[in-house]
Design an enzyme around this catalytic site. Sequence first.
Site, PDB file in Angstrom:
ATOM      1  N   ASN A  17     -57.748  17.292  68.035  1.00 26.30           N
ATOM      2  CA  ASN A  17     -58.733  17.555  69.091  1.00 26.30           C
ATOM      3  C   ASN A  17     -59.252  16.249  69.694  1.00 26.30           C
ATOM      4  OD1 ASN A  17     -59.443  20.480  69.603  1.00 26.30           O
ATOM      5  ND2 ASN A  17     -59.328  20.438  67.364  1.00 26.30           N
ATOM      6  N   ARG A  69     -77.479  12.256  52.024  1.00 25.74           N
ATOM      7  CA  ARG A  69     -76.809  12.604  53.292  1.00 25.74           C
ATOM      8  C   ARG A  69     -77.519  11.998  54.496  1.00 25.74           C
ATOM      9  NH1 ARG A  69     -77.123  18.702  52.971  1.00 25.74           N
ATOM     10  NH2 ARG A  69     -76.258  18.692  55.048  1.00 25.74           N
ATOM     11  N   HIS A 113     -64.801  24.988  66.648  1.00 20.72           N
ATOM     12  CA  HIS A 113     -64.549  25.785  65.450  1.00 20.72           C
ATOM     13  C   HIS A 113     -63.420  26.764  65.750  1.00 20.72           C
ATOM     14  CE1 HIS A 113     -65.435  27.770  61.668  1.00 20.72           C
ATOM     15  NE2 HIS A 113     -65.324  28.921  62.310  1.00 20.72           N
TER      16      HIS A 113
END
Length: 217
Positions: A17, A69, A113
Site C-alpha cells: 500500500n 507504548r 483495513h
Amino acid sequence: MSNPLKVAVLISGRGSNMQALVNASREAGYPAQIAVVLSNDPTAQGLEWAAAQGLPTAVVNHRDFGKDRESFERAVDAEIKKYGCQLVCLAGWMRLLTPWFVGEWLDRLVNIHPSLLPAFPGLHVQQAAIDYGAKFSGCTVHFVRAEMDHGPIIIQAAVPVLPDDTEDTLAARILECEHKAYPQAVCWIAQARVNVIGEKVLVTGTHNPDAVMNPVG
Ligand code: GAR
C-alpha cells in the site's frame, strides 16, 4: 497547484500500500507527496523498496521501548514531525496506537483495513469473511480512533467472495482494490474535500455518488 500535502507512511511489513501511495504521488498533479516512510520494524521489507526509490526512511523500533507504548509513539511523532508531515497513513502498521497518538493526529491519521468495516475488524479478516459466508468483502480507508479498526469511513471498495476462495486469493483480490482506494482517499484529503461531521465523512465535490461508494471501476 498549491504545495503538495506532506504524508508520513507507517509500515510494519511488505509495504504494497505504501508503494501504491508512492506511485500515485509521482503522477502529474497528484496533490500529496510521501515525505517519509517509517517502520517500527527494522527488517520491514517495504523499507528497502522505499530507500531504493530515494525516499527518506526511518525506523523507530518498538522493542526499544518495552511496554511503554506512549514513549514509542512520542518517538514516532517526533520523527515524522521532523519531515513536516501533515497527514499520517497507516499502511500495514501492526501496532495498536494509544489515545495520545490518536489525539495528537486526530483527523489527520488514516488507516486501511482489508474488510468492509465495521464487519471483520482485527486480524485474519479475509479468512473470517470466508468462514462467515460473506458474499462481499473489500477494503476500508478510515480516520483512526482509539478503538482498533474503528473511525469515520472515507472510502470503501467491495469485491465478491467466491465459493472457492482461500484466504490468499481473497486477500489478493482485496489488495488490488486497496491499492486504488488508498491513493484516492489521500488525494481527496489533500484536496481538502474530506470533512468529518460528527463521526461521518462527507466528501465534497463528488458529484457522482458511485465515486464515493466504489472507486474501483
Ligand atoms: C493490507 O492488506 C492492509 O489492509 C492490512 O495489512 C496489509 C498490509 O499489506 N492492514 C491491516 O490489517 C490493519 N488492520 P502491505 O504491507 O502490502 O500494504
